[in-house]
Design an enzyme around this catalytic site. Structure first.
Site, PDB file in Angstrom:
ATOM      1  N   ASP A 127       0.799  -1.211   0.000  1.00  7.93           N
ATOM      2  CA  ASP A 127       0.000   0.000   0.000  1.00  7.93           C
ATOM      3  C   ASP A 127       0.844   1.279   0.000  1.00  7.93           C
ATOM      4  O   ASP A 127       1.915   1.325   0.605  1.00  7.93           O
ATOM      5  CB  ASP A 127      -0.911   0.001   1.239  1.00  7.93           C
ATOM      6  CG  ASP A 127      -2.096   0.924   1.100  1.00  7.93           C
ATOM      7  OD1 ASP A 127      -2.634   1.043  -0.015  1.00  7.93           O
ATOM      8  OD2 ASP A 127      -2.508   1.519   2.122  1.00  7.93           O
TER       9      ASP A 127
ATOM     10  N   THR B 290      -5.808   2.830  11.099  1.00  8.16           N
ATOM     11  CA  THR B 290      -5.716   3.470  12.405  1.00  8.16           C
ATOM     12  C   THR B 290      -6.617   2.808  13.438  1.00  8.16           C
ATOM     13  O   THR B 290      -6.256   2.735  14.625  1.00  8.16           O
ATOM     14  CB  THR B 290      -6.057   4.967  12.283  1.00  8.16           C
ATOM     15  OG1 THR B 290      -5.137   5.577  11.367  1.00  8.16           O
ATOM     16  CG2 THR B 290      -5.960   5.678  13.619  1.00  8.16           C
TER      17      THR B 290
ATOM     18  N   ASN C 258     -10.361   0.653   3.121  1.00  6.75           N
ATOM     19  CA  ASN C 258      -9.082   0.535   3.811  1.00  6.75           C
ATOM     20  C   ASN C 258      -9.186   0.968   5.275  1.00  6.75           C
ATOM     21  O   ASN C 258      -9.668   2.061   5.570  1.00  6.75           O
ATOM     22  CB  ASN C 258      -8.029   1.406   3.129  1.00  6.75           C
ATOM     23  CG  ASN C 258      -7.530   0.811   1.829  1.00  6.75           C
ATOM     24  OD1 ASN C 258      -8.134  -0.095   1.273  1.00  6.75           O
ATOM     25  ND2 ASN C 258      -6.424   1.333   1.336  1.00  6.75           N
TER      26      ASN C 258
ATOM     27  N   GLU D 191      -4.264   6.610  -6.836  1.00 11.23           N
ATOM     28  CA  GLU D 191      -5.054   7.603  -6.105  1.00 11.23           C
ATOM     29  C   GLU D 191      -5.152   8.898  -6.890  1.00 11.23           C
ATOM     30  O   GLU D 191      -4.166   9.380  -7.453  1.00 11.23           O
ATOM     31  CB  GLU D 191      -4.423   7.868  -4.736  1.00 11.23           C
ATOM     32  CG  GLU D 191      -5.177   8.875  -3.877  1.00 11.23           C
ATOM     33  CD  GLU D 191      -4.548   9.057  -2.506  1.00 11.23           C
ATOM     34  OE1 GLU D 191      -4.408  10.222  -2.074  1.00 11.23           O
ATOM     35  OE2 GLU D 191      -4.178   8.042  -1.864  1.00 11.23           O
TER      36      GLU D 191
ATOM     37  N   ASP E 283       1.325   5.194  -5.448  1.00 12.50           N
ATOM     38  CA  ASP E 283       0.820   6.499  -5.022  1.00 12.50           C
ATOM     39  C   ASP E 283       1.656   7.651  -5.575  1.00 12.50           C
ATOM     40  O   ASP E 283       2.707   7.991  -5.038  1.00 12.50           O
ATOM     41  CB  ASP E 283       0.795   6.561  -3.493  1.00 12.50           C
ATOM     42  CG  ASP E 283       0.083   7.796  -2.970  1.00 12.50           C
ATOM     43  OD1 ASP E 283      -0.357   8.624  -3.791  1.00 12.50           O
ATOM     44  OD2 ASP E 283      -0.034   7.926  -1.733  1.00 12.50           O
TER      45      ASP E 283
END
Length: 283
Positions: free
Chosen positions: A84, A236, A233, A136, A106
């Site tokens: 990721d 946290t 996704n 993204e 990304d």
């Protein structure tokens, strides 16, 4: 169970109108908790390792990837391995040999034209090796080291027409879009733009990805999946559960020195969090 591919999981979810959740792996306990939560929920899940997590492990992708793969193969749940938020070309090229089926490349911090160029190159390279590539468009913000970002500021959210052109020009397999969430939120207070999600779904044929889902309330997540979000996704929220359980344990047993005594409840707290999110996202 053998690893399945991320593309297989996401495609199946998109075709059924459901979501599939992807959870960030930082430690071995994270991977074990994700597998346990998926087994309890009876749902598939994606184990994803970020470039920041690789950096935490000394920049070596192989050890943390091998641990996640071993956990996935020992699980009865259908699990895939995803790399990721990759900005490094070297890390992108390490994904396939390390056993990943997918990468989120990304280039979102770059100007639009540069983002398209670099992402298209990553897609061509990845597709030649059978990698499923996510990218993204828009400014989701909140990643480690990023300046704080107002998810509702003008120009932050993904434009549907631009998203359609971007997907066509890059050839990506999935697109992460900015619709009101933000990374690293510890309170679940994000309000999503559901009308925008619907417009993006109509404009873009590839699956849409929601980053920063830890800060999104359950009802908002359900509505987002119903409107067209597919890959959800979560990172946290696992760390919040992990750290909270460790704090609670050490507050009651200040003499504890064996990490197993407090990592066991931390792992269980994460597994419960995974099970909960899967119940919301998969339905």
């Amino acid at each position: 169970m053998p690893l399945v591919s991320t593309g297989e999981l996401v495609t199946a979810a998109q075709e059924s109108g459901r979501g599939v959740a992807a959870f960030n792996v930082v430690t071995l306990e994270h991977a074990e908790a994700i597998a346990a939560g998926a087994e309890r929920a009876g749902a598939p899940a994606v184990l994803q390792i970020s470039e920041n997590a690789v950096r935490f492990h000394g920049g070596d992708l192989t050890a943390v990837a091998a641990a996640a793969i071993a956990v996935a193969r020992a699980s009865s749940a259908r699990l895939s391995l995803h790399l990721d938020h990759v900005e490094s070309e070297d890390l992108l090229r390490a994904a396939h040999p390390a056993g990943f089926s997918s990468v989120m490349f990304d280039a979102s911090k770059l100007p639009y034209g540069d983002n398209v160029k670099r992402t298209a190159e990553a897609v061509r390279w990845g597709h030649r090796r059978g990698l499923w590539i996510e990218a993204e468009l828009g400014a989701i913000g909140g990643k480690h080291g990023d300046a704080p970002l107002d998810a509702h500021a003008p120009g932050v959210r993904t434009d549907p027409a631009e998203a359609a052109a971007y997907a066509a020009d890059t050839g990506v397999d999935a697109l992460a879009v900015a619709v009101g969430s933000s990374h690293a939120m510890t309170a679940r207070t994000a309000s999503l733009d559901h009308a925008l999600i619907t417009r993006l779904k109509e404009a873009v044929s590839v699956p849409l990805v929601l980053h920063g889902s830890s800060g999104v309330p359950d009802d908002e997540l359900r509505r987002a999946v119903a409107a067209g979000m597919t890959k959800i996704n979560v990172g946290t929220a696992l760390n919040t559960a992990y750290t909270g359980a460790v704090r609670d344990f050490l507050a009651t047993d200040r003499a504890a020195v064996d990490p197993r005594t407090y990592l066991a409840p931390a792992r269980e707290a994460m597994a419960a969090t995974v099970e909960h999110f899967l119940g919301v996202v998969v339905g």
